[in-house]
Design an enzyme around this catalytic site. Structure first.
Site, short mmCIF file in Angstrom:
data_model
loop_
_atom_site.label_atom_id
_atom_site.label_comp_id
_atom_site.label_asym_id
_atom_site.label_seq_id
_atom_site.Cartn_x
_atom_site.Cartn_y
_atom_site.Cartn_z
N ILE A 1 0.83 -1.21 0.00
CA ILE A 1 0.00 0.00 0.00
C ILE A 1 0.86 1.26 0.00
O ILE A 1 0.35 2.37 -0.13
CB ILE A 1 -0.95 0.02 1.21
CG1 ILE A 1 -0.17 -0.02 2.53
CG2 ILE A 1 -1.93 -1.14 1.14
CD1 ILE A 1 -1.06 0.09 3.76
N GLY B 1 8.35 3.45 -0.62
CA GLY B 1 9.27 4.56 -0.46
C GLY B 1 10.65 4.17 -0.94
O GLY B 1 10.87 3.06 -1.44
N ASP C 1 6.70 15.32 10.36
CA ASP C 1 6.14 15.02 9.04
C ASP C 1 4.65 14.70 9.15
O ASP C 1 4.17 13.71 8.60
CB ASP C 1 6.89 13.85 8.41
CG ASP C 1 6.63 13.74 6.90
OD1 ASP C 1 6.17 14.74 6.30
OD2 ASP C 1 6.86 12.66 6.34
#
Length: 533
Positions: free
Chosen positions: A205, A208, A322
């Site tokens: 899903i 990176g 983040d």
């Protein structure tokens, strides 16, 4: 099993009460183990009654779950002192530790079959003491132990609440508390591969540069097969260790929880609890994602940030650095979990520079207020139904700097940008509070931004206004319908107008309309929107 049940009865673990309608009743499971000697010969049998804590509901039968874990630095320091000062060391083991914790919440559990009271077969167990498996069991046990030690004259350390110190008549005693049940599962690599179809692309899903996230299943004995998220690191030993250390230490209902890990050959894997709905950014434009659900998601995020920023007992302040919609994961019941913690110094940027706290460019560091700024951007995404800074490939792009400047200068009304589906349902007072706190989060001066606690308080107000409005609206609509059903058709319009003008609260909006057989001109009558767009 009979011995275990006798011990639970003797401990006053529960009392039998009539089942209350519409209450959550937790199930249970018997867990069996074989005791063996060093040669592998069976020496005995063990049975343990475990509550199925995954059936518990947040803010219903549990609240905070965090329990302090002794810091490695504290252990090293005390052991070093013991060696240099030649202090004696003793180790104590508390049997069935969690069973001694007192519950503050109201928790109901089913009666175990085979031990059902024949005179009260329909009653349920109202728990007074904690059981293994309950989400708050570690915290309840630690609280009970802390109180007992303080009554004996010990005081908790300011730097590590798992360290208790007694200084009396020239004698110093240090007590370090460690709960070995805090150890997490180590899963076999083969088991992880089976649960993810050998890390197949259809289970992935997120991809990176150095990590991938998969949906999967894992055998969580004794709870059986469970849905999980599997994070696979590539050539990131240090990143794996730092993230594992963090999620092991910081446990909260709104931080994605650790289930276990796998570390074989060159594979480094962290197994997280399930968040089956995936990332928040996938639901921003979902018309079924209601305003109340959106408010509750924001409240969950605020709770998680408050936990990280304010620090619980024995916990350092954590800056996420983040916060964004793709780092907020949602469970099946829309509960939000903060995810995406990265290993980097606080002056390093780990997310999109476009979404970065503008103060960073002058001060070159990131703070709690930087997380709040990013949270403010998530607010607007929730409200607008789209990313405020989508990827380059995405259409309908709105530059972030233009958005922030125009909203702050009021050259663009926030109302004009609200997701169209939400305009039909947001009550004015709820919207006003939400808009105000979102704009405050984006203040250029860090010291003018609210804390996570402030944000949480305001969001709860906004939710209360919305829930009260919807409850009141449902009752009023029911009343109006009963009244209009009893009057002649020719009088429906006039009666309706009287109700609208005289009885309707300024924030209410009628959803019941008279029969279409009435003059169609009625339908062209203005109907005030809840939010003036």
């Amino acid at each position: 099993m009979s011995e275990k049940m006798d011990a639970l009865y003797h401990n006053g673990t529960w009392s039998l009460v009539p089942r209350v309608q519409n209450t959550n009743v937790v199930d249970y499971k018997w867990v069996y183990r074989l005791k063996t000697d060093p040669n592998g010969q069976i020496t005995g049998y063990k049975a343990c009654l475990v509550a199925k804590g995954f059936h518990q509901q947040p803010r219903v039968d549990y609240h905070e779950t965090f329990s302090p874990v002794v810091k490695p630095a504290t252990i090293r320091t005390i052991l070093s002192l013991a060696v240099t000062q030649k202090w004696p060391l003793r180790q104590l083991d508390v049997q069935n530790a969690f069973l001694h914790g007192d519950l503050q919440e109201t928790v109901y559990m089913k009666q175990p079959p085979g031990f059902v009271d024949p005179t009260k077969p329909d009653h349920v167990c109202l728990l007074h003491k904690s059981l293994y498996g309950l989400k708050q069991a570690p915290r309840a046990w630690f609280t009970r132990l802390s109180i007992a030690l303080q009554q004996l004259g010990f005081s908790g350390s300011r730097t590590d609440p798992s360290l208790f110190i007694l200084n009396s008549n020239g004698t110093i005693v240090y007590v370090l508390v460690y709960e070995n049940r805090m150890k997490t599962h180590k899963f076999s690599l083969e088991g992880v591969k089976q649960g993810t179809n050998n890390f197949s692309d259809d289970k992935c899903i997120f991809k990176g540069e150095h990590e991938m996230l998969y949906e999967g299943t894992i055998d969580q004995d004794p709870n059986g097969l469970a849905n999980v998220l599997v994070k696979r690191f590539t050539n990131q030993e240090h990143g794996f260790l730092k993230e594992f250390e963090f999620v092991f230490k910081y446990k909260h209902e709104n931080v994605l929880g650790l289930v276990g890990y796998s570390k074989e050959m060159d594979e480094r894997i962290i197994v997280y609890e399930d968040a089956s709905k995936g990332c928040l950014d996938s639901y921003l434009d979902d018309t079924s994602f209601t305003w109340i659900q959106r408010l509750k998601v924001c409240i969950d995020i605020a709770r998680g940030l408050k936990f990280l920023h304010e620090g619980d007992v024995g916990q350092d302040v954590v800056i996420h650095r983040d916060i964004k919609s793709s780092n907020i994961l949602l469970t099946m019941d829309w509960k939000a979990k903060i995810y995406g913690f990265k290993d980097a110094p606080n002056d390093d940027v780990v997310g999109l520079s476009a979404c970065l706290d503008p103060s960073y460019y002058n001060k070159k560091d990131l703070t709690k207020e930087s997380d709040i700024y990013s949270f403010g951007l998530v607010f607007f995404e929730i409200l607008f139904g789209r990313m405020v800074f989508p990827q380059e490939k995405s259409g309908n792009k709105r530059m972030l700097d233009y958005l922030v400047k125009s909203v702050k200068s009021q050259s663009t009304r926030v109302e004009e940008l609200v997701f169209e589906e939400l305009k039909k349902h947001i009550v004015q007072k709820s919207f006003t509070i939400f808009r105000r706190i979102a704009i405050q989060c984006l203040h250029e001066k860090r010291e003018e931004r609210p804390t996570a606690g402030d944000v949480l308080e305001e969001l709860q107000k906004a939710l209360k206004f919305q829930e009260d409005y919807e409850e009141r609206k449902a009752k009023l609509n029911s009343i109006y319908k009963k009244i209009l059903d009893k009057v002649p058709i020719s009088d429906k319009v006039s009666i309706y107008n009287i109700l609208s003008e005289e009885l309707l609260h300024e924030d209410d909006k009628l959803e019941y309309y008279p029969s279409k057989t009435v003059d169609e001109d009625y339908h062209s009558e203005p109907n005030d929107e809840d939010v003036e767009m």
